[in-house]
Design a protein around this motif. Structure first.
Motif, PDB file in Angstrom:
ATOM      1  N   GLU A 189       3.599  16.546 -17.295  1.00  0.00           N
ATOM      2  CA  GLU A 189       2.855  16.212 -16.086  1.00  0.00           C
ATOM      3  C   GLU A 189       3.215  14.806 -15.635  1.00  0.00           C
ATOM      4  OE1 GLU A 189      -1.477  17.523 -15.099  1.00  0.00           O
ATOM      5  OE2 GLU A 189      -1.598  15.701 -16.310  1.00  0.00           O
ATOM      6  N   VAL A 190       3.365  14.606 -14.322  1.00  0.00           N
ATOM      7  CA  VAL A 190       3.699  13.288 -13.779  1.00  0.00           C
ATOM      8  C   VAL A 190       2.658  12.898 -12.744  1.00  0.00           C
ATOM      9  CG1 VAL A 190       6.173  13.503 -14.216  1.00  0.00           C
ATOM     10  CG2 VAL A 190       5.242  14.291 -12.028  1.00  0.00           C
ATOM     11  N   GLY A 191       2.471  11.589 -12.590  1.00  0.00           N
ATOM     12  CA  GLY A 191       1.513  11.085 -11.621  1.00  0.00           C
ATOM     13  C   GLY A 191       1.803   9.640 -11.291  1.00  0.00           C
ATOM     14  N   VAL A 192       0.901   9.043 -10.552  1.00  0.00           N
ATOM     15  CA  VAL A 192       1.071   7.685 -10.021  1.00  0.00           C
ATOM     16  C   VAL A 192       0.237   6.691 -10.814  1.00  0.00           C
ATOM     17  CG1 VAL A 192       0.593   6.206  -8.027  1.00  0.00           C
ATOM     18  CG2 VAL A 192       1.673   8.439  -7.703  1.00  0.00           C
ATOM     19  N   HIS A 193       0.897   5.626 -11.238  1.00  0.00           N
ATOM     20  CA  HIS A 193       0.211   4.479 -11.856  1.00  0.00           C
ATOM     21  C   HIS A 193      -0.075   3.431 -10.790  1.00  0.00           C
ATOM     22  CE1 HIS A 193      -1.222   2.195 -15.172  1.00  0.00           C
ATOM     23  NE2 HIS A 193      -0.168   1.435 -15.354  1.00  0.00           N
ATOM     24  N   CYS A 194       0.953   3.078 -10.015  1.00  0.00           N
ATOM     25  CA  CYS A 194       0.783   2.052  -8.985  1.00  0.00           C
ATOM     26  C   CYS A 194       2.094   1.888  -8.220  1.00  0.00           C
ATOM     27  CB  CYS A 194       0.416   0.715  -9.633  1.00  0.00           C
ATOM     28  SG  CYS A 194       1.674   0.135 -10.800  1.00  0.00           S
ATOM     29  N   TRP A 195       2.071   1.031  -7.223  1.00  0.00           N
ATOM     30  CA  TRP A 195       3.279   0.584  -6.539  1.00  0.00           C
ATOM     31  C   TRP A 195       3.834  -0.648  -7.255  1.00  0.00           C
ATOM     32  CZ3 TRP A 195       7.052   1.931  -3.458  1.00  0.00           C
ATOM     33  CH2 TRP A 195       7.826   0.944  -2.831  1.00  0.00           C
ATOM     34  N   ASP A 196       3.063  -1.716  -7.265  1.00  0.00           N
ATOM     35  CA  ASP A 196       3.436  -2.974  -7.927  1.00  0.00           C
ATOM     36  C   ASP A 196       2.333  -3.269  -8.941  1.00  0.00           C
ATOM     37  OD1 ASP A 196       3.534  -5.735  -8.605  1.00  0.00           O
ATOM     38  OD2 ASP A 196       4.591  -6.230  -6.760  1.00  0.00           O
ATOM     39  N   HIS A 197       2.647  -3.153 -10.224  1.00  0.00           N
ATOM     40  CA  HIS A 197       1.637  -3.248 -11.283  1.00  0.00           C
ATOM     41  C   HIS A 197       0.872  -4.559 -11.233  1.00  0.00           C
ATOM     42  CE1 HIS A 197      -0.145  -3.210 -15.319  1.00  0.00           C
ATOM     43  NE2 HIS A 197       0.144  -1.926 -15.382  1.00  0.00           N
ATOM     44  N   VAL A 198       1.575  -5.663 -11.157  1.00  0.00           N
ATOM     45  CA  VAL A 198       0.923  -6.976 -11.178  1.00  0.00           C
ATOM     46  C   VAL A 198       0.090  -7.172  -9.916  1.00  0.00           C
ATOM     47  CG1 VAL A 198       1.320  -9.472 -11.168  1.00  0.00           C
ATOM     48  CG2 VAL A 198       2.656  -7.994 -12.693  1.00  0.00           C
ATOM     49  N   ARG A 199       0.621  -6.773  -8.783  1.00  0.00           N
ATOM     50  CA  ARG A 199      -0.087  -6.935  -7.507  1.00  0.00           C
ATOM     51  C   ARG A 199      -1.416  -6.177  -7.529  1.00  0.00           C
ATOM     52  NH1 ARG A 199       1.192  -8.071  -2.031  1.00  0.00           N
ATOM     53  NH2 ARG A 199       0.185  -6.663  -0.546  1.00  0.00           N
ATOM     54  N   TRP A 200      -1.387  -4.916  -7.975  1.00  0.00           N
ATOM     55  CA  TRP A 200      -2.625  -4.126  -8.036  1.00  0.00           C
ATOM     56  C   TRP A 200      -3.603  -4.721  -9.038  1.00  0.00           C
ATOM     57  CZ3 TRP A 200      -4.462   0.124  -5.376  1.00  0.00           C
ATOM     58  CH2 TRP A 200      -5.583   0.752  -5.916  1.00  0.00           C
ATOM     59  N   GLN A 201      -3.106  -5.047 -10.213  1.00  0.00           N
ATOM     60  CA  GLN A 201      -3.986  -5.511 -11.278  1.00  0.00           C
ATOM     61  C   GLN A 201      -4.644  -6.834 -10.931  1.00  0.00           C
ATOM     62  OE1 GLN A 201      -2.173  -5.196 -15.105  1.00  0.00           O
ATOM     63  NE2 GLN A 201      -3.948  -5.960 -16.213  1.00  0.00           N
ATOM     64  N   ASP A 202      -3.942  -7.699 -10.222  1.00  0.00           N
ATOM     65  CA  ASP A 202      -4.458  -9.039  -9.955  1.00  0.00           C
ATOM     66  C   ASP A 202      -5.204  -9.173  -8.633  1.00  0.00           C
ATOM     67  OD1 ASP A 202      -3.402  -9.795 -12.336  1.00  0.00           O
ATOM     68  OD2 ASP A 202      -1.718 -10.927 -11.518  1.00  0.00           O
ATOM     69  N   ARG A 203      -5.038  -8.208  -7.720  1.00  0.00           N
ATOM     70  CA  ARG A 203      -5.595  -8.408  -6.381  1.00  0.00           C
ATOM     71  C   ARG A 203      -6.643  -7.398  -5.940  1.00  0.00           C
ATOM     72  NH1 ARG A 203      -0.479 -10.322  -2.572  1.00  0.00           N
ATOM     73  NH2 ARG A 203       0.468 -11.755  -4.072  1.00  0.00           N
ATOM     74  N   LEU A 204      -6.662  -6.230  -6.565  1.00  0.00           N
ATOM     75  CA  LEU A 204      -7.528  -5.172  -6.041  1.00  0.00           C
ATOM     76  C   LEU A 204      -8.963  -5.626  -5.833  1.00  0.00           C
ATOM     77  CD1 LEU A 204      -8.130  -2.168  -5.343  1.00  0.00           C
ATOM     78  CD2 LEU A 204      -8.717  -1.887  -7.766  1.00  0.00           C
ATOM     79  N   LEU A 205      -9.547  -6.263  -6.828  1.00  0.00           N
ATOM     80  CA  LEU A 205     -10.981  -6.550  -6.779  1.00  0.00           C
ATOM     81  C   LEU A 205     -11.351  -7.608  -5.747  1.00  0.00           C
ATOM     82  CD1 LEU A 205     -11.930  -6.406 -10.565  1.00  0.00           C
ATOM     83  CD2 LEU A 205     -11.971  -4.582  -8.846  1.00  0.00           C
ATOM     84  N   SER A 206     -10.367  -8.310  -5.210  1.00  0.00           N
ATOM     85  CA  SER A 206     -10.658  -9.328  -4.195  1.00  0.00           C
ATOM     86  C   SER A 206     -10.246  -8.890  -2.794  1.00  0.00           C
ATOM     87  CB  SER A 206      -9.943 -10.641  -4.540  1.00  0.00           C
ATOM     88  OG  SER A 206      -8.535 -10.471  -4.520  1.00  0.00           O
TER      89      SER A 206
END
Length: 303
Positions: free
Chosen positions: A103-120
């Motif tokens: 099975e394949v799926g989506v983790h993210c586009w840019d790992h660092v960008r998502w992890q560091d910016r989503l909540l803001s």
């Protein structure tokens, strides 16, 4: 006794090139199911150095030997070296995972960008970032993504709504104890069903209370002994697919000896009716051994 879904997060270009093929070979030989979640845009791992200011981050780095597992070149991507476009450069590698039956799926586009910016950021930012990843998934695989698993367990109501808007059918973005539907305060569903990570990861355990790479599998096996409840174990292509592959092999053998079935996340989803799943709010909190705030399975909705 139970099913353990293997959720494989692929964070980096090196993990895609080296860790993923190794895991495919191992899992195919062992006849295990698994879900591979890919980072599909640029590898900007080096920019994660900004997390040095987070409580607990330096301790995690020293315990898990980030340089050893990720390599110097990876830690320079996005800083002194350009970030390679993973989905574009490794499209054949990604398709080979699907072609091997996983099975394949989506983790993210840019790992660092998502992890560091989503909540803001606002709802529109979350949807734009997710849309970019889903578009690349469609380009690589010729089909829309059904499964999403957020980078670094960074997730919020905006991301849940984006999953619904973009057609994600089921997800594993959170930490928790059992499958649930994420809901707003009024009980309205925010996103698709969540199958949260229920077990600790290797990098959360190694180096704590005398736990080493040689005995960490025993700590995990103690948690799954004599349990009949489905579990989700998150592993990383950069760890279990590379220098900690022997640890993962011991885990597979131990889980098999305990009578557990090793499956993809879709096996858990396919066996459940969404209407019967409990409803829970989303929450932010800490997880032992990991720095920063993570998305958690919050309080049950009582309506």
């Amino acid at each position: 006794m139970a099913r353990i879904a293997l959720k494989i997060d692929v964070d980096t270009w090196r993990g895609t090139r080296e860790g993923v093929p190794a895991l495919v070979r191992l899992l195919a030989a062992e006849r295990c199911g698994a879900s591979f979640l890919f980072s599909l845009g640029p590898d900007h791992t080096g920019r994660a150095i900004l997390r040095v200011l987070r409580p607990g981050f330096l301790g995690k780095v020293s315990r898990t030997s980030v340089l050893e597992h990720y390599g110097l070149r990876t830690l320079l991507h996005g800083v002194l070296l350009p970030g390679p476009d993973i989905g574009r450069r490794e499209a054949a590698t990604l398709r080979s995972v699907r072609d091997a039956g996983f099975e394949v799926g989506v983790h993210c586009w840019d790992h660092v960008r998502w992890q560091d910016r989503l909540l803001s950021r606002d709802d529109a930012w979350a949807e734009r970032e997710m849309r970019r990843a889903l578009q690349r998934h469609a380009e690589v695989f010729g089909a829309p993504a059904r499964l999403h698993g957020a980078a670094g367990w960074q997730f919020n109501p905006a991301a849940a709504r984006a999953e619904t808007a973009l057609g994600i059918e089921f997800a594993s973005d959170t930490r928790g104890s059992h499958a649930f539907v994420p809901v707003a305060d009024d009980g309205t569903a925010l996103g698709p069903p969540q199958y949260p990570t229920t077990l600790p990861t290797l990098d959360e355990l190694i180096g704590v209370d005398g736990t080493t790479a040689d005995n960490v599998h025993q700590h995990l096996l103690e948690r799954t002994e004599r349990t009949a409840q489905d579990q989700v174990y998150t592993l990383h292509a950069e760890l279990e697919g590379m220098k900690l592959r022997d640890v993962f092999e011991r885990l597979i053998a131990g889980w098999r000896a305990q009578g557990h079935e090793l499956v993809a996340l879709g096996a858990l989803h396919g066996a459940r009716s969404t209407e019967t799943l409990p409803r829970h709010r989303l929450a932010l909190g800490s997880v032992p051994g990991r720095s920063g705030l993570l998305a958690l399975q919050g309080a049950a909705w009582q309506g």
